[in-house]
Enzyme design. Structure first.
Site, short mmCIF file in Angstrom:
data_model
loop_
_atom_site.label_atom_id
_atom_site.label_comp_id
_atom_site.label_asym_id
_atom_site.label_seq_id
_atom_site.Cartn_x
_atom_site.Cartn_y
_atom_site.Cartn_z
N SER A 97 0.83 -1.20 0.00
CA SER A 97 0.00 0.00 0.00
C SER A 97 0.88 1.26 0.00
O SER A 97 1.69 1.43 -0.89
CB SER A 97 -0.96 -0.04 1.19
OG SER A 97 -2.02 0.86 1.03
N GLU B 136 -9.95 -4.39 -5.22
CA GLU B 136 -9.40 -3.30 -4.42
C GLU B 136 -9.62 -1.92 -5.04
O GLU B 136 -9.67 -1.79 -6.28
CB GLU B 136 -7.89 -3.49 -4.23
CG GLU B 136 -7.50 -4.72 -3.45
CD GLU B 136 -6.02 -4.71 -3.14
OE1 GLU B 136 -5.51 -3.66 -2.69
OE2 GLU B 136 -5.37 -5.75 -3.32
N HIS C 78 -7.51 -5.92 0.21
CA HIS C 78 -6.33 -5.07 0.25
C HIS C 78 -5.30 -5.61 1.22
O HIS C 78 -5.56 -5.73 2.42
CB HIS C 78 -6.74 -3.65 0.63
CG HIS C 78 -5.62 -2.65 0.59
ND1 HIS C 78 -4.88 -2.40 -0.55
CD2 HIS C 78 -5.10 -1.85 1.56
CE1 HIS C 78 -3.98 -1.49 -0.29
NE2 HIS C 78 -4.08 -1.13 0.98
#
Length: 304
Positions: free
Chosen positions: A149, A238, A268
């Site tokens: 991320s 996602e 995610h």
């Protein structure tokens, strides 16, 4: 400790309310961090893992090993929107990487926004990599960068800065659903883990008073030519799926060797739950194999 293979619907049902409360724009940053730290205590860490607490690049860092004679290193940059997360919240993931790569995994506790906006996290990541090289323990091509991320975006930005400023090209980039352009607004409102209001709050906190056009903040817009082999993982459900596709297309256009896998039915950074969900464990094993090969490439002479 043995893994637990939860059915995906059960895992999703358990995780959804946790993330809705924790990663919430209305929840103060310090409370979000505390809730994540508390929940991380339930993570399963592989037996035989050694975790040493050191300082690297001026920051507290977890040094994770799982073999007696590790080879090479992975500098892992945790996710959390640049505002939450820590080595503790990602310990299960990084311990599995250490076991499956055979490398030493370093996880710096880089500075978080909004207290420390851009470029604090990037400065810390750069300093950590440089210290690993300057110590004489590793060459740049023996260190892979990896992250999830925001940590994936930070890994990309760190590689770009290392190449441009120092002529250091990491061994590879292993990116889990990387957030490489915080300026982009997701089309959907939410997925299982993150939601648009929270992600916009993170983007603003990280930017602070900085320039949103700075490629260090949005590395997708930066120089991609010359980057090392890169592996990108993302689930099709996602919020960041489209942005990851844009990144892969841009990397390929820049001549960067890229591997791209898209899971279906996960969420995610499901790799954080690899000890609980078999498909997430499989994805993490694929990432580990990529990183292991990047750090310890097979010599053509070894192929007979």
């Amino acid at each position: 400790m043995r893994d637990i293979n939860l059915p995906l619907p059960v895992a999703r049902a358990v995780l959804r309310p946790i993330f809705r409360v924790t990663l919430n724009k209305r929840t103060p940053w310090r409370m979000q961090r505390l809730l994540l730290e508390v929940s991380s205590a339930a993570q399963l860490v592989p037996a035989g893992t050694t975790i040493d607490r050191i300082r690297l690049g001026g920051r507290h860092t977890e040094k994770v090993t799982a073999t007696a004679t590790p080879h090479g290193a992975v500098l892992y940059l945790h996710g959390g929107g640049y505002a939450v997360g820590s080595p503790a919240t990602h310990r299960s993931l990084t311990a599995r990487l250490a076991r499956e790569t055979g490398a030493t995994v370093y996880v710096p506790d880089y500075r978080l926004a909004p207290e420390h906006p851009f470029p604090a996290a990037l400065d810390d990541a750069e300093a950590a990599f440089l210290e690993l090289v300057d110590s004489g323990d590793y060459r740049p091509d023996q260190i892979a960068l990896s992250g999830d991320s925001a940590g994936g975006g930070l890994s990309l930005a760190t590689a770009q800065r290392l190449i441009a400023r120092h002529g250091h090209t990491p061994a590879g980039l292993g990116l889990i659903a990387p957030w490489t352009d915080p300026n982009q607004i997701p089309e959907r409102d939410s997925d299982l883990v993150i939601n648009r209001p929270w992600s916009r709050a993170c983007a603003a906190a990280y930017l602070g008073g900085g320039d949103s056009s700075d490629p260090g903040y949005a590395p997708l817009t930066g120089e991609l030519v010359g980057l090392p082999p890169t592996y990108v993982q993302v689930d099709v459900g996602e919020l960041l799926h489209g942005q990851c596709g844009d990144l892969v297309a841009a990397l390929r256009a820049a001549g960067v060797p890229v591997r791209f896998t898209e899971s279906k039915g996960l969420w995610h950074v499901a790799q954080l739950q690899a000890a609980l969900v078999a498909p997430a464990a499989a994805a993490l094993s694929e990432l580990a194999a990529f990183l292991r090969e990047a750090i310890q490439p097979v010599d053509i002479r070894d192929l007979g």
